[in-house]
Design an enzyme around this catalytic site. Sequence first.
Site, mmCIF file in Angstrom:
data_model
loop_
_atom_site.group_PDB
_atom_site.id
_atom_site.type_symbol
_atom_site.label_atom_id
_atom_site.label_comp_id
_atom_site.label_asym_id
_atom_site.label_seq_id
_atom_site.Cartn_x
_atom_site.Cartn_y
_atom_site.Cartn_z
ATOM 1 N N SER A 306 0.842 -1.372 -0.199
ATOM 2 C CA SER A 306 0.086 -0.004 -0.188
ATOM 3 C C SER A 306 0.969 1.315 0.013
ATOM 4 O O SER A 306 1.826 1.207 -0.734
ATOM 5 C CB SER A 306 -1.000 0.014 1.147
ATOM 6 O OG SER A 306 -2.086 0.887 1.278
ATOM 7 N N ASP A 362 -8.327 -5.274 -6.211
ATOM 8 C CA ASP A 362 -7.732 -4.177 -5.283
ATOM 9 C C ASP A 362 -7.639 -2.993 -5.870
ATOM 10 O O ASP A 362 -7.396 -2.253 -6.917
ATOM 11 C CB ASP A 362 -6.152 -4.526 -5.300
ATOM 12 C CG ASP A 362 -5.497 -3.685 -4.018
ATOM 13 O OD1 ASP A 362 -6.154 -2.754 -3.674
ATOM 14 O OD2 ASP A 362 -4.314 -3.826 -3.799
ATOM 15 N N ASP A 424 -9.547 -7.424 -1.312
ATOM 16 C CA ASP A 424 -8.425 -8.068 -2.197
ATOM 17 C C ASP A 424 -7.143 -6.991 -2.001
ATOM 18 O O ASP A 424 -5.830 -7.502 -2.184
ATOM 19 C CB ASP A 424 -8.916 -7.846 -3.544
ATOM 20 C CG ASP A 424 -9.768 -8.867 -4.117
ATOM 21 O OD1 ASP A 424 -10.132 -9.781 -3.519
ATOM 22 O OD2 ASP A 424 -10.121 -8.636 -5.166
ATOM 23 N N HIS A 425 -7.253 -6.105 -1.384
ATOM 24 C CA HIS A 425 -6.106 -5.050 -1.118
ATOM 25 C C HIS A 425 -5.580 -5.752 0.270
ATOM 26 O O HIS A 425 -4.207 -5.615 0.633
ATOM 27 C CB HIS A 425 -6.461 -3.688 -0.912
ATOM 28 C CG HIS A 425 -5.310 -2.668 -0.441
ATOM 29 N ND1 HIS A 425 -4.233 -2.471 -1.219
ATOM 30 C CD2 HIS A 425 -5.179 -1.917 0.777
ATOM 31 C CE1 HIS A 425 -3.416 -1.562 -0.706
ATOM 32 N NE2 HIS A 425 -3.807 -1.417 0.550
#
Length: 488
Positions: A306, A362, A424-425
């Site tokens: 991220s 994501d 999904d992230h």
Amino acid sequence: MCTEADLYGTKKAVADVADYSLLICWLYWQRPLKSIFKIDVESDGGNENNEHDLEEDKGKKKETDKEKNEDSKDEENKEVTHEFTQKVVRIYLIIKLFIDTGFKIKHKVKSPSPAYNHTLATILVEYASAVYMSDLTDLFTWTCSRCDGLTKGREIPEGSLSFFLAERLTKEHDKFSFLSIRFLGEAEKVFKSRLMFAVILGQGFEVIELVVDVQSCLQAFVGVADDLDAIVIAFRGTQETSIQNWIEDLFWKQLDFDYPGCTDAKVHHGFFNAYNNTIMRSGILDGVSRAKEVYGDLKIMVTGHSMGGAMAAFCGLDLALMYGSENVQVMTFGQPRIGNAAFASYYSKLVPNTFRVTHEHDMVPHLPPYYRYFPEKTYHHFPTEVWLYNVGFGFLIYEAEKICDDSGEDPDCSRSVSGNSISDHLSYYGVEMGCDTSSKCRIVMAPSLASYGKVDDNGNFALSRLPSKFILKMKTEPGISDTNHRID
């Protein structure tokens, strides 16, 4: 200039020619030469003789001569066919030799791109997950709940130097159980001592620098991984109370900062400052410098998830300029876009060994938005993307990997689907990503770790220690001392 795609297409075409040659060989053995190429191997004299024989002898002589002519024709056909087939087979074998040994085109060819390594990705993702841990004691000693997978220490083999030293030290400190340090992930948790931890030299992962920016809620570590024979740097992603709020904020981040040293390259000041204008950069560079001083010329691997992926990219670029592009590898997970097309091009030239792993839907890799109609004015990913996506239906579903093109914005990878998933992230290769607590910037640290720390005026700090290899050297060579680091 011949590209990799051109080279692949040429090799495929040559392979097709080779297969076609083999097909011709097969056809020659199955059918007469005359029926394939319409070659008349008979002479005119032979035809006249046949007509004369038909007129003079209408009995057995006709049948005998006919058989002889047919035998003669068969022999000639076989000879021609065999000779031609031998030539074709030789050509086929030569072409196949070129393919098997690596067909080379005598033109300027780009140097081969670094190869994606799935096993390495599954290891680095665990480092990117572990750096989120809020218990700094467990993280610094590598005994956290996320430190026990592929990054966990190995058992000390009997008969090794480490085994001998561990046995000797436990005799001097009999209150410790020797068996309790046989597994390296538990070693420093038991001893709480760098000197004791030194006995596991070369047996797992050792954190030598843990950097925490309290003001900006940033966290990273530098360590040495024996199995990778590399320095590993990991950056934590955002630790917002609501990740949804942080993701929504990504929609509005503008390209507002000229990247130094690169014409027309623009990035967002927040992404740039998170690494370059905080305690992060100085702490990371200090850890890398000490690791290289002790362990030698190790390669450097930088990772993050991220927002941590964005910082990892800037860090990798920084280190490539300092130590050379060939010594730095970057692999990020769920990373947002951080600059425009000019920056992406500049980055990919300096840090070619970079892989951005994205996962299914994501949403973070889709942000800040990319507008293909305004390529010079919009954010643009750098290559190379590796897209993880699901294949199948019902209960027959498995995860596939796709190595994307070198544009950074391959329309057939994550851009081919909508970015609408937070779940999904928060999961890559089945590894949990994100913070282990919902509290923003929560830190837990044992008082005993304070002596390892250096604190600035704003309360930001770095926990650092000498690599265990240097400590062993100090133990065996009493004349060596270091007044800047505590040794228990």
